[in-house]
Motif scaffolding. Structure first.
Motif, PDB file in Angstrom:
ATOM      1  N   UNK A   1       0.834  -1.208   0.000  1.00 15.02           N
ATOM      2  CA  UNK A   1       0.000   0.000   0.000  1.00 15.02           C
ATOM      3  C   UNK A   1       0.865   1.253   0.000  1.00 15.02           C
ATOM      4  N   UNK A   2       1.917   1.247   0.801  1.00 15.71           N
ATOM      5  CA  UNK A   2       2.771   2.436   0.891  1.00 15.71           C
ATOM      6  C   UNK A   2       3.611   2.606  -0.366  1.00 15.71           C
ATOM      7  N   UNK A   3       4.035   1.494  -0.975  1.00 13.63           N
ATOM      8  CA  UNK A   3       4.754   1.600  -2.241  1.00 13.63           C
ATOM      9  C   UNK A   3       3.833   2.191  -3.312  1.00 13.63           C
ATOM     10  N   UNK A   4       2.582   1.723  -3.353  1.00 14.67           N
ATOM     11  CA  UNK A   4       1.627   2.263  -4.322  1.00 14.67           C
ATOM     12  C   UNK A   4       1.371   3.743  -4.078  1.00 14.67           C
ATOM     13  N   UNK A   5       1.350   4.153  -2.820  1.00 17.04           N
ATOM     14  CA  UNK A   5       1.157   5.569  -2.512  1.00 17.04           C
ATOM     15  C   UNK A   5       2.350   6.391  -2.977  1.00 17.04           C
ATOM     16  N   UNK A   6       3.552   5.836  -2.839  1.00 19.62           N
ATOM     17  CA  UNK A   6       4.744   6.532  -3.337  1.00 19.62           C
ATOM     18  C   UNK A   6       4.652   6.715  -4.850  1.00 19.62           C
ATOM     19  N   UNK A   7       4.282   5.645  -5.557  1.00 21.60           N
ATOM     20  CA  UNK A   7       4.129   5.743  -7.013  1.00 21.60           C
ATOM     21  C   UNK A   7       3.117   6.822  -7.361  1.00 21.60           C
ATOM     22  N   UNK A   8       1.999   6.813  -6.653  1.00 18.90           N
ATOM     23  CA  UNK A   8       0.954   7.808  -6.898  1.00 18.90           C
ATOM     24  C   UNK A   8       1.484   9.222  -6.673  1.00 18.90           C
TER      25      UNK A   8
ATOM     26  N   UNK B   1      -1.379  12.896 -18.683  1.00 20.25           N
ATOM     27  CA  UNK B   1      -2.364  12.835 -17.606  1.00 20.25           C
ATOM     28  C   UNK B   1      -3.128  11.529 -17.513  1.00 20.25           C
ATOM     29  N   UNK B   2      -3.035  10.673 -18.539  1.00 19.91           N
ATOM     30  CA  UNK B   2      -3.821   9.444 -18.522  1.00 19.91           C
ATOM     31  C   UNK B   2      -3.058   8.245 -17.963  1.00 19.91           C
ATOM     32  N   UNK B   3      -1.818   8.449 -17.496  1.00 20.28           N
ATOM     33  CA  UNK B   3      -1.078   7.353 -16.863  1.00 20.28           C
ATOM     34  C   UNK B   3      -1.654   7.109 -15.473  1.00 20.28           C
ATOM     35  N   UNK B   4      -1.746   5.847 -15.104  1.00 20.29           N
ATOM     36  CA  UNK B   4      -2.214   5.497 -13.772  1.00 20.29           C
ATOM     37  C   UNK B   4      -1.193   4.603 -13.080  1.00 20.29           C
ATOM     38  N   UNK B   5      -1.442   4.377 -11.809  1.00 16.70           N
ATOM     39  CA  UNK B   5      -0.606   3.477 -11.023  1.00 16.70           C
ATOM     40  C   UNK B   5      -0.526   2.095 -11.678  1.00 16.70           C
ATOM     41  N   UNK B   6      -1.652   1.633 -12.252  1.00 12.82           N
ATOM     42  CA  UNK B   6      -1.663   0.319 -12.901  1.00 12.82           C
ATOM     43  C   UNK B   6      -0.672   0.260 -14.058  1.00 12.82           C
TER      44      UNK B   6
END
Length: 220
Positions: free
Chosen positions: A130-137, A151-156
């Motif tokens: 979760x924290x790694x994903x938050x860093x990416x975000x 602007x259309x890039x996402x975490x996925x």
């Protein structure tokens, strides 16, 4: 990501027991790095010079051993991620974060597996991911808000890149161990705002991404 938070509190061990634990961790680090997170626990115990029962007394589950083995890598990852998040230029911070992430991924097959998958039911690994994903975000949003990343890039999309780089690293580990850097920088060019073109397929939702990461663990 707080590394101490993933370490279980335990009573001090006798010197001989601590030595066996240390040998198990060192053996696990070598075997996971070479074979991935599904490496043989029997071989890890054998290489450490202990019985498999001793391994299970110290580490009741594979995840317990994984977390103990990966703690130094997680600390290194945390230090580098913190540095990247502090870079003033949003695009450079985004690029630095991904470069650091994939360099660590390249050096350890087990750590690559750990980053790529989800292990539901374990609070420690869920918190780490979760924290790694938050860093990416965070690094991605900074670059997007500055008009530098499309602007259309996402975490996925970033997790997809982690997966694809993992396959590249496996294929080129011996022949061209730095080939992953070319793929990363080609993708960074594709992520620039000025290169944006409509994409016919929408990104995965958070739910789809989570399901895919869990399935990767189940089939891996």
């Amino acid at each position: 990501m707080s590394v101490p938070a993933i370490q279980h509190q335990r009573r001090p061990l006798r010197r001989d027991a601590q030595e066996r634990r240390n040998k198990l961790i060192a053996s696990a680090q070598r075997e996971f790095a070479a074979q991935g997170v599904n490496a043989s626990l029997e071989k890890i115990a054998r290489d450490a010079g202990v019985a498999i029962g001793t391994l299970y007394r110290h580490f009741p589950t594979r995840l317990d051993l994984l977390l103990a083995a990966f703690t130094p890598r997680l600390e290194e990852f945390l230090d580098g991620a913190t540095t990247a998040l502090a870079v003033a230029d949003p695009w450079n911070g985004f690029a630095a974060y991904l470069e650091h992430l994939f360099r660590m991924q390249a050096g350890d097959r087990g750590f690559n597996d750990f980053l790529s998958r989800r292990f539901p039911g374990n609070a420690n690994t869920e918190r780490i991911h979760d924290e790694m994903c938050q860093q990416i975000e965070t690094v991605l949003t900074r670059a997007q808000d500055a008009g530098r990343a499309r602007p259309d890039i996402t975490q996925a999309d970033i997790v997809n890149l982690i997966w694809s780089n993992g396959r590249i690293m496996d294929a080129t580990r011996t022949a061209a161990p730095d080939a992953w850097r070319r793929n990363l920088h080609l993708m960074l060019d594709a992520y620039r705002a000025e290169r944006a073109h409509p994409i016919p397929e929408p990104p995965m939702t958070d739910e789809q991404l989570y399901e895919a990461m869990v399935r990767l663990n189940e089939v891996g």
